[in-house]
Design a protein around this motif. Structure first.
Motif, PDB file in Angstrom:
ATOM      1  N   ARG A   9       5.878 -12.357  -5.251  1.00  0.00           N
ATOM      2  CA  ARG A   9       5.867 -12.308  -6.712  1.00  0.00           C
ATOM      3  C   ARG A   9       6.247 -10.910  -7.204  1.00  0.00           C
ATOM      4  NH1 ARG A   9       2.921 -15.904  -9.692  1.00  0.00           N
ATOM      5  NH2 ARG A   9       3.960 -14.839 -11.437  1.00  0.00           N
ATOM      6  N   PHE A  13       9.673 -10.161  -9.389  1.00  0.00           N
ATOM      7  CA  PHE A  13       9.619  -9.501 -10.692  1.00  0.00           C
ATOM      8  C   PHE A  13      10.438  -8.214 -10.675  1.00  0.00           C
ATOM      9  CE2 PHE A  13       7.538  -6.314 -13.453  1.00  0.00           C
ATOM     10  CZ  PHE A  13       7.753  -6.919 -14.676  1.00  0.00           C
ATOM     11  N   SER A  81       5.134  -0.684 -10.891  1.00  0.00           N
ATOM     12  CA  SER A  81       5.355  -0.972 -12.313  1.00  0.00           C
ATOM     13  C   SER A  81       5.888   0.248 -13.048  1.00  0.00           C
ATOM     14  CB  SER A  81       4.056  -1.454 -12.964  1.00  0.00           C
ATOM     15  OG  SER A  81       3.592  -2.641 -12.357  1.00  0.00           O
TER      16      SER A  81
END
Length: 209
Positions: A9, A13, A81
């Motif tokens: 995942r 992303f 991130s």
């Protein structure tokens, strides 16, 4: 109840964000003053090409990290991130800097210094995230061979952070600005990384990749 993190995942992303960053480069490729949609601005195309392949190189570094370790936790997700956020913001000052080299845009000394500072900050944050991701994975890896590989890349990318910091200081101080010194300073990466590799191999022996 603690859930296991899903690496797929995170990678999916991340790939989507890299693809979006490439899309932003394409959208900003055309010259708004062009009289025809078929008109190609060669200088703008060169700036796009360089920016695109630098973006691809960042994607490859990101890809390599998840091939070298399967460990993932909230810290790595956080660093990843921040990395993706900076990549999205980074492509625009990079493209502007490249266009300024070819004289496509007129730029003042203060603007050039600001551009070098912004470029250096983006470069620093990207490789700081890579370095911290490798450090976190190294701390949690139980296999000695793979742990040494992770440690090597943690220190390797830390060199990139240090050089970027030097570039930012030069740009802020306006040292060698007209000669592009804050940009040319990145040439130190080659010899510094070579010295680090030699010293690391001497201390820990050959790495098993």
């Amino acid at each position: 109840m603690k859930f296991l993190h899903n690496t797929n995942r995170v990678e999916a992303f991340s790939d989507a964000v890299f693809a979006f960053a490439a899309t932003l480069l394409v959208v900003s490729l055309n010259d708004e003053n062009s009289t025809t949609i078929l008109k190609i601005n060669l200088i703008g195309f060169v700036g796009f090409a360089v920016s695109f392949f630098i973006l691809v190189s960042f994607w490859k570094l990101h890809y390599n990290f998840f091939r070298r370790t399967s460990y993932i936790d909230n810290w790595i997700i956080t660093f990843n991130s921040v990395l993706l956020f900076v990549v999205l913001y980074y492509v625009f000052p990079l493209k502007s800097l490249i266009n300024s080299w070819f004289g496509k845009i007129t730029i003042t000394a203060d603007s050039l210094a600001s551009l070098f500072e912004l470029y250096g900050l983006g470069f620093l944050l990207i490789f700081l995230c890579f370095s911290l991701m490798y450090r976190r994975a190294y701390k949690k890896d139980k296999n000695m061979d793979s742990a040494m590989l992770l440690l090597f890349y943690h220190r390797h990318f830390a060199i990139f952070v240090i050089v970027a910091l030097i570039s930012i200081v030069l740009a802020i101080s306006r040292v060698g600005l007209y000669f592009g010194l804050p940009g040319f300073i990145y040439a130190l990466l080659g010899p510094l990384c070579f010295i680090h590799s030699k010293q690391f191999y001497k201390k820990y022996g050959p790495l098993k990749t």
